[in-house]
Design an enzyme around this catalytic site. Structure first.
Site, mmCIF file in Angstrom:
data_model
loop_
_atom_site.group_PDB
_atom_site.id
_atom_site.type_symbol
_atom_site.label_atom_id
_atom_site.label_comp_id
_atom_site.label_asym_id
_atom_site.label_seq_id
_atom_site.Cartn_x
_atom_site.Cartn_y
_atom_site.Cartn_z
ATOM 1 N N SER B 220 19.976 24.746 52.417
ATOM 2 C CA SER B 220 19.064 25.572 51.630
ATOM 3 C C SER B 220 19.114 25.095 50.184
ATOM 4 O O SER B 220 20.176 24.936 49.597
ATOM 5 C CB SER B 220 19.440 27.055 51.735
ATOM 6 O OG SER B 220 20.784 27.266 51.402
ATOM 7 N N GLY B 222 17.329 26.462 47.449
ATOM 8 C CA GLY B 222 16.714 27.414 46.528
ATOM 9 C C GLY B 222 15.199 27.345 46.606
ATOM 10 O O GLY B 222 14.623 27.294 47.694
ATOM 11 N N GLY B 225 13.176 24.774 48.828
ATOM 12 C CA GLY B 225 12.981 24.915 50.267
ATOM 13 C C GLY B 225 14.227 24.599 51.071
ATOM 14 O O GLY B 225 15.351 24.699 50.578
ATOM 15 N N GLY B 250 20.538 33.504 51.964
ATOM 16 C CA GLY B 250 21.241 32.618 52.897
ATOM 17 C C GLY B 250 21.515 33.310 54.221
ATOM 18 O O GLY B 250 21.421 32.687 55.293
ATOM 19 N N ASP B 251 21.848 34.600 54.163
ATOM 20 C CA ASP B 251 22.118 35.351 55.400
ATOM 21 C C ASP B 251 20.836 35.501 56.217
ATOM 22 O O ASP B 251 20.868 35.465 57.451
ATOM 23 C CB ASP B 251 22.690 36.733 55.068
ATOM 24 C CG ASP B 251 23.967 36.622 54.239
ATOM 25 O OD1 ASP B 251 24.666 35.594 54.354
ATOM 26 O OD2 ASP B 251 24.249 37.552 53.466
#
Lengths: 314, 314
Positions: B220, B222, B225, B250-251
């Site tokens: 990831s 930010g 993308g 993120g989760d």
């Protein structure tokens, strides 16, 4: 026994950071402490450490309340803790490499029956007390004139009260004729107004606290010292200015004034003790604790001078 | 069932301030929330909200542990919570008028017998699971290669693992051959190094994660993308950049990838879902929650393009 009433007890949590606190950033807590607090509990701890006998009356609830109960017992402080439905608040102090940032939760709502139980318990306890200390904020649900009510109950039993409160709680407490009020400059300004620059101006504002009902007033002015307006004269007291954590300095002053009142010391001695003990509290990282050696040294070197004001007109 | 292992569960506390957080100042907390958290618990909440079946395995202790137990039951999440001697940590997020400041406690020490009990409970539970999610930091006392051990136990039962970890925990997890790792750019940099500026560079670093043991990697980046390096190709996926609270994005990505893995979706679809769900999580003030309507809209508009890299050499 000095009965210390803590209506908004708190579990004081301290987070230590290795670096600096930066708004908007994520921080790892390097270490943490949890300590039963709230102004009147801090005062009780200081009194017990100074060899006096203190008791705490406080509403507590939830797991934070249980921790306060355990810690007071461990500190050898007799306590009358009234279990309430709400959860005792936390305060959080984040200490970084520069200074301390504080977050105060509001505290649990106290219901009318809970307040009635607190009043009746106070009424039972106060007859056995020599002095009452009413210190700290009021949680939601407790009437704004709580300190006036408690002061009047104590007075009816012949027991003097020391009040450390701010804003409306202080203004209303005055009408209960407390023996002593102990605002800081900001609190004095909200109740009486300014200007409060010179010791004479501050003492004149203290006189106004007397006109509104207090027998005596001691105003803490940070590094400028203490201004006392008593029934027997006005004084300015100063100790060495210490760097450190000013949280708890006011509680140390209250404790020293309580001890001085109980021993019926001459006012200049009470103020020298107060200045020394609050300066020692600034140097101590933990609120509700002072180093006895440092306290003795700072007290011995504290200076007290008379402020020349017209004597109080009764 | 997707078994979500949360070794460092937390009670996530949020303080809302009326004004701005200022370092060194005292603040009144206007309102507060307490919510069971930790990355794997947030993933489990998102999976259940999306209609999937999730179970949580976590060590918990103290009153914070009890609150987590109560909240997971209320959220309808099956859980195997191992009572430990330590007290489950809190995380504190202070939200002011500008942004969010986070304080993370380290977590309780987990003893060797407690870790052994966690391992044996995982071994029992994993045979009934379709997929394992291992997400979040390791509390003190748990071995650094915990995620490798768990991944290997799962693999022995034929169950794939998704790992969301950082630094050493991620580096060691790779040797357990997880099905998928999901670092962010900073975590990738600590394990593989840079430069990580272009999608091709990031994909090349992802290939290195594969060489070290991961079957697939999604990084990831930010607002830039997601970069995916899979056994069947490399892609860059982007959704509309949302403003809000990046905690929990993120989760949300992990949850979307778990759903995609379980349904054996084509990789471009998994990534479109992941980009949309994590963008929706940024827009949501609460970690572990997304608005389903917004998620659907952002997913429908997400873009996926192929990154041209030499195919993986087996």
């Amino acid at each position: 026994v000095i009965l210390c009433v803590c209506l908004n007890a708190a579990l004081d949590v301290t987070y230590h950071l290795d670096g600096e606190l930066r708004a908007g950033a994520s921080h790892r807590v390097a270490s943490q402490l949890q300590r039963a607090g709230g102004k009147a509990i801090n005062v009780a701890r200081l009194l017990v450490d100074a060899g006096s006998v203190a008791a705490v009356l406080a509403p507590v609830g939830g797991d934070t309340g249980t921790m306060i109960r355990t810690q007071l017992a461990a500190a050898g402080i007799e306590s009358q803790l009234i279990e309430v439905d709400g959860v005792t608040r936390r305060t959080l102090t984040v200490v970084d490499s520069r200074d301390a940032t504080v977050f105060n939760e509001a505290g649990p709502h106290i219901s009318e029956p809970e307040w009635a139980l607190l009043l009746s318990t106070f009424d039972e306890q106060v007859s056995g007390a020599d002095l009452v200390v009413l210190a700290g904020s009021l949680p939601p649900g407790i009437p704004a004139d709580a300190y006036r009510q408690l002061t009047e109950i104590a007075a009816a039993r012949g027991v003097p009260s020391i009040v450390d409160a701010e804003a409306q709680a202080l203004a209303l407490a005055l009408t209960g004729h407390p023996y002593l009020v102990k605002p800081n400059l900001a609190e004095l300004a909200t109740v009486i107004g300014g200007p409060l620059t010179s010791p004479a101006q501050i003492a004149a504002a203290g006189r106004e606290l007397q006109r509104r009902g207090a027998t005596n007033a001691v105003i803490s002015c940070g590094s400028a010292g203490l201004v006392a307006v008593s029934d027997s004269g006005c004084w300015l007291a100063r100790a060495q200015v210490m760097t450190g954590n000013p949280t708890g300095a006011g509680d140390a002053l209250t404790a020293a004034l309580a001890l001085g009142t109980l021993a019926d010391m001459p006012w200049p001695q009470r103020l020298r003790d107060g200045a020394g003990m609050s300066a020692a509290a600034v140097a101590d990282p933990v609120a509700g604790h002072v180093d006895p050696q440092l306290r003795a040294e700072l007290t011995a070197r504290a200076l007290v001078e008379v402020i020349d004001l017209p004597e109080r007109v009764a």
